[in-house]
Write a protein that holds these residues in place. Structure first.
Motif, short mmCIF file in Angstrom:
data_model
loop_
_atom_site.label_atom_id
_atom_site.label_comp_id
_atom_site.label_asym_id
_atom_site.label_seq_id
_atom_site.Cartn_x
_atom_site.Cartn_y
_atom_site.Cartn_z
N GLN A 65 0.91 -1.15 -0.14
CA GLN A 65 -0.14 -0.17 -0.02
C GLN A 65 0.91 1.40 0.05
O GLN A 65 0.57 2.33 -0.65
CB GLN A 65 -0.94 -0.12 1.25
CG GLN A 65 -1.98 -1.22 0.97
CD GLN A 65 -2.93 -0.92 2.24
OE1 GLN A 65 -3.51 -0.07 2.64
NE2 GLN A 65 -3.22 -2.15 3.02
N ILE B 268 -8.14 2.42 -0.98
CA ILE B 268 -7.65 0.95 -1.24
C ILE B 268 -8.78 -0.08 -0.57
O ILE B 268 -8.93 0.07 0.84
CB ILE B 268 -6.32 0.33 -0.86
CG1 ILE B 268 -5.46 1.10 -1.73
CG2 ILE B 268 -6.11 -1.13 -0.90
CD1 ILE B 268 -3.92 0.98 -1.39
N ARG B 269 -9.52 -0.57 -1.15
CA ARG B 269 -10.37 -1.72 -0.70
C ARG B 269 -9.94 -3.00 -0.01
O ARG B 269 -10.27 -3.45 1.03
CB ARG B 269 -11.62 -1.90 -1.34
CG ARG B 269 -12.55 -0.59 -1.83
CD ARG B 269 -12.95 0.02 -0.75
NE ARG B 269 -13.83 1.16 -1.02
CZ ARG B 269 -14.09 2.12 -0.23
NH1 ARG B 269 -14.05 2.09 0.95
NH2 ARG B 269 -14.78 3.29 -0.86
N ALA C 269 -9.52 -1.06 -5.46
CA ALA C 269 -9.51 0.38 -4.88
C ALA C 269 -10.52 1.32 -5.74
O ALA C 269 -11.00 0.87 -6.87
CB ALA C 269 -8.16 0.95 -5.16
N LYS D 36 -14.36 2.10 -9.66
CA LYS D 36 -13.76 1.15 -9.04
C LYS D 36 -12.63 0.23 -9.94
O LYS D 36 -13.28 0.02 -11.02
CB LYS D 36 -14.64 0.03 -8.40
CG LYS D 36 -14.24 -1.03 -7.54
CD LYS D 36 -15.60 -1.83 -6.90
CE LYS D 36 -14.88 -3.08 -6.31
NZ LYS D 36 -15.93 -3.92 -5.82
#
Length: 247
Positions: free
Chosen positions: A125, A176-177, A199, A223
């Motif tokens: 990340q 960021i998912r 993300a 997305k």
């Protein structure tokens, strides 16, 4: 048994069961009741049958030993395949396959026993945000050390193309998912890990002079899912981006 042997056996058994009436008895066997010769022939037929089936059992056992058979259990239900490796399972205690990802992670830990998947995701990340910032700035300053030579050349060409077109690709409100490990392996003295990044962000392009939007939407986030592959020398501390692919 079939054929001639079956007919002989059927005739002799008929003589025994029906008291010599000759039912189904070829060649006159059993016409006057069973005799010593009948008993001898019946015994020979039963002996030959025993030898025949014994030999078949031995052949089947030998074939099974040669080709290999799966382990047997009362509740055995066969095998399952996961990631190219096989695992035997039962109805009550399924066995999870040893995946290629797990094999790759184990290889990495041989040279880096302290490798931690969650800490690696955090590193990914951090690198992700740094690289996105460099992309928006159209500059390799601050990010060239975390790119392979091939990726640095690719970025350099893209930055030059954007300057010639006088545009800037804006990436804003990045969230960021999920970060998921997808693959891990070693090759030619290097370690590789591919992650799937999910993300949301605002992705649009503006004119570098007027700041007007020329492509994309600055109001509605999109997305996306992308595979990012990172590499390093085996056991080395620093990871570098080597590839980006759309999911």
């Amino acid at each position: 048994m079939q054929g001639l042997a079956g007919g002989l056996a059927g005739g002799l058994l008929g003589s025994l069961l029906f008291g010599g009436t000759g039912h189904a008895s070829p060649g006159g066997f059993g016409g006057g009741g069973i005799g010593l010769m009948d008993i001898a022939i019946l015994g020979l037929i039963l002996y030959l049958a025993y030898r025949f089936f014994k030999k078949r059992r031995e052949q089947n056992a030998a074939a099974a030993s040669y080709y290999g058979t799966p382990p047997q259990a009362d509740n055995y239900e066969g095998f399952s395949q996961t990631g190219g490796s096989y695992a035997y399972g039962t109805a009550h205690e399924p066995v999870r396959g040893y995946s290629q990802l797990e094999q790759g992670i184990d290889q990495i830990r041989r040279y880096d026993p302290g490798f931690d998947e969650e800490r690696f995701k955090e590193t990914v990340q951090d690198l992700f945000f740094r690289i996105q910032a460099g992309w928006m700035n159209r500059s390799l300053e601050g990010i060239e050390s975390i790119l392979t030579g091939e990726m640095a050349d690719f970025f350099r060409r893209e930055f030059e193309s954007m300057r010639q077109r006088n545009v800037i690709n804006r990436l804003e409100n990045i969230a960021i998912r999920k970060v998921e490990l997808a693959e891990a392996w070693q090759e030619a003295g290097n370690e590789y890990i591919t992650v799937l990044i999910t993300a949301n962000l605002l992705d649009y392009t503006v004119d570098a002079t007027t700041r007007e939007v020329v492509e994309g939407d600055k109001l509605n986030p999109v997305k996306f899912k992308e595979f990012w592959t990172f590499t390093r020398d085996i056991g080395a501390p620093g990871w570098r981006l080597s590839a980006i692919d759309q999911a």
